[in-house]
Motif scaffolding. Structure first.
Motif, short mmCIF file in Angstrom:
data_model
loop_
_atom_site.label_atom_id
_atom_site.label_comp_id
_atom_site.label_asym_id
_atom_site.label_seq_id
_atom_site.Cartn_x
_atom_site.Cartn_y
_atom_site.Cartn_z
N SER A 1 0.81 -1.22 0.00
CA SER A 1 0.00 0.00 0.00
C SER A 1 0.85 1.27 0.00
O SER A 1 0.32 2.37 0.03
CB SER A 1 -0.94 0.00 1.20
N ALA A 2 2.18 1.11 -0.03
CA ALA A 2 3.08 2.26 -0.09
C ALA A 2 3.46 2.54 -1.55
O ALA A 2 3.42 1.65 -2.40
CB ALA A 2 4.34 1.98 0.73
N GLY B 1 4.38 8.57 3.09
CA GLY B 1 3.01 8.31 2.64
C GLY B 1 2.39 9.53 2.00
O GLY B 1 2.93 10.63 2.05
N GLY B 2 1.23 9.35 1.37
CA GLY B 2 0.58 10.46 0.70
C GLY B 2 -0.77 10.08 0.12
O GLY B 2 -1.33 9.03 0.44
N THR B 3 -1.30 10.96 -0.72
CA THR B 3 -2.61 10.74 -1.33
C THR B 3 -2.56 11.07 -2.82
O THR B 3 -1.72 11.84 -3.28
CB THR B 3 -3.70 11.63 -0.70
N PHE C 1 2.49 14.31 -1.37
CA PHE C 1 3.39 13.56 -0.49
C PHE C 1 4.12 14.61 0.34
O PHE C 1 5.08 15.20 -0.14
CB PHE C 1 4.39 12.72 -1.28
N GLY C 2 3.64 14.90 1.54
CA GLY C 2 4.26 15.93 2.36
C GLY C 2 4.29 17.25 1.61
O GLY C 2 3.27 17.72 1.11
N ALA C 3 5.46 17.84 1.48
CA ALA C 3 5.62 19.12 0.77
C ALA C 3 5.66 18.95 -0.75
O ALA C 3 5.57 19.91 -1.49
CB ALA C 3 6.89 19.82 1.24
N PRO D 1 2.92 4.95 4.59
CA PRO D 1 4.36 5.19 4.76
C PRO D 1 5.15 3.93 4.46
O PRO D 1 4.64 2.81 4.61
CB PRO D 1 4.49 5.56 6.24
N TRP D 2 6.38 4.09 4.05
CA TRP D 2 7.26 2.94 3.83
C TRP D 2 7.57 2.30 5.18
O TRP D 2 7.79 3.02 6.17
CB TRP D 2 8.54 3.37 3.17
#
Length: 193
Positions: A83-84, A138-140, A155-157, A183-184
């Motif tokens: 899922s990463a 992780g991210g969307t 993903f974050g910034a 997240p990994w």
């Protein structure tokens, strides 16, 4: 933005040209990138594989940038957690980087090589570290729209937004909806003892 321009900033023409020898500016990039990506295998449960440029699906959208004239080397980082997000890093002949996550969309590192931005090797490596930190955290991905399909990744910034016609989106396998990237997984020290 580069510091050489002073308080007034760069002239307008500097935004549309590259007069520096980028192969000289980024000469150390390939070796440094290779070391940084291999280091990730010690920090995360991830497989780092060297790929061949011929493996890249060049039908996928590439940034409208002259840096993609040739690909020298490809790394594919696949986390143990399904899922990463997978991270692909392509080193161009310039050399600069083209990166993408589990998505058909590529983005450049450094983000810009024009004379106005005046990015150097340290800035490019800083951008790569930011991408790595963001993707490993992780991210969307959100895909929306009818007449124009909007694909937005966060993903974050690190963010990316790309627009497609419905036909392009279908050809690329882009599906509407929202997807979460985990997240990994961190490498367990106990497992390595």
């Amino acid at each position: 933005m580069g510091l050489r321009w002073g308080r007034e900033g760069p002239p307008e023409v500097a935004y549309s040209r590259v007069t520096r020898d980028l192969s000289e500016v980024y000469a150390g990039l390939p070796a440094d990138v290779s070391r940084r990506l291999q280091r990730l295998a010690g920090e995360f449960e991830v497989r780092v594989r060297r790929g061949r440029p011929s493996e890249l699906d060049l039908r996928q959208p590439w940034p409208d940038d002259a840096r993609v004239a040739g690909i020298r080397e490809v790394f594919v980082l696949t986390p143990a957690r399904r899922s990463a997000a997978v991270l692909e890093v392509a080193i161009t002949e310039v050399p600069t980087l083209m990166c993408r996550t589990t998505s058909p969309h590529w983005f450049g590192v450094p983000a810009c090589t024009c004379d106005a931005c005046d990015a150097d090797l340290a800035e490019a490596l800083g951008e790569l570290e930011q991408v790595i930190d963001d993707v490993t955290g992780g991210g969307t991905e959100r895909v929306s729209g009818l007449r124009r399909v909007r694909v937005e990744q966060r993903f974050g910034a690190t963010t990316s937004t790309v627009w497609h016609t419905p036909g392009e989106a279908r050809a690329l396998g882009v599906r509407r909806g929202r997807r979460e990237w985990a997240p990994w997984p961190a490498r367990s020290l106990a497992r390595d003892i």
